[in-house]
Design a protein around this motif. Sequence first.
Motif: not given
Length: 303
Positions: A248-251, A256-262, A272-276
């Motif tokens: 869940g933390d990875s999600m 958040v990381g991708t939203l901040s970049l893109t 998020g789903v891929a990271s989780g």
Amino acid sequence: MIYTVTLNPSVDYIVEVEELTLGGLNRMKRDMKLPGGKGINVSRVLKQLGVDSTATGFLGGFTGGYIEQWLRQEGIAGSFVQIADDTRINIKLKAGEETEINGAGPEITDSETAALLQKLDALKPGDIVVLSGSAPPSLGGDIYARLIAGCKRKGAEFVIDTTGQALKAALSEGPLLIKPNHHELAELFDTEISTREEIITYGRKLLEGGARHVLVSMAGEGALFITEQGVYHASAPAGQVKNSVGAGDSMIAGFVGTLSLTGNALEAFRAGVASGSATAFSDDLADRAMIEQLRPLVTVSQL
């Protein structure tokens, strides 16, 4: 800048045995000692995604030093409050099934609490603060409210990943993201949820309460993303689940990381789903290679 706040971090001591004999001698098959705590997990996965963050919270004793050293080796900036008490140790005992024994956490003094709140003075508009996990009992029930007030005073966005009354109280403050799983969503509304339609109904209630984005994880059934623009489902990639800690933390980190970049919320959902999933398929948290391998396998569709 993204900041992560971990109020009750830990050293996670993971022990595997072939078979557990209570009252007898058990020999380890394998063991690992990893930095633990939800915000720390978010910072570690953000680093894998190429997104810098500053991890803060409370650390103390030899266990706190172990966590600081680990984060330094991974190139993660830390700005922790050093406390007099020791950071806790959590035991994850794997013997077929997994048994967890979590420490209660250190005693935090008023001056140590004030030192953490003072760190929020460095925030600027556009910063994102991820508030994650449980709080040591000594901090009192209003610590998240005080942290959120500090974020808003400086014009920073905040994400909150906790449960119960602290999450309910945060809704009206307009969190950028909340991420309950379907069990936590049911507990929030003191009900039972058995269908996707019910998840959507209660997820929309969280939007009405003030959340800007709602992400509900559903284990092998993927995840739902609920916004004012619509409701979206993401499939979960197939793989062997090895790890129940930190998915869940990875999600949250992926989102958040991708939203901040893109600035693209749907791509953030996919990441998020891929990271989780990448964390669930790994012994430790997700690494970049696994995330990028799984990202194209996540199918996002509007419901």
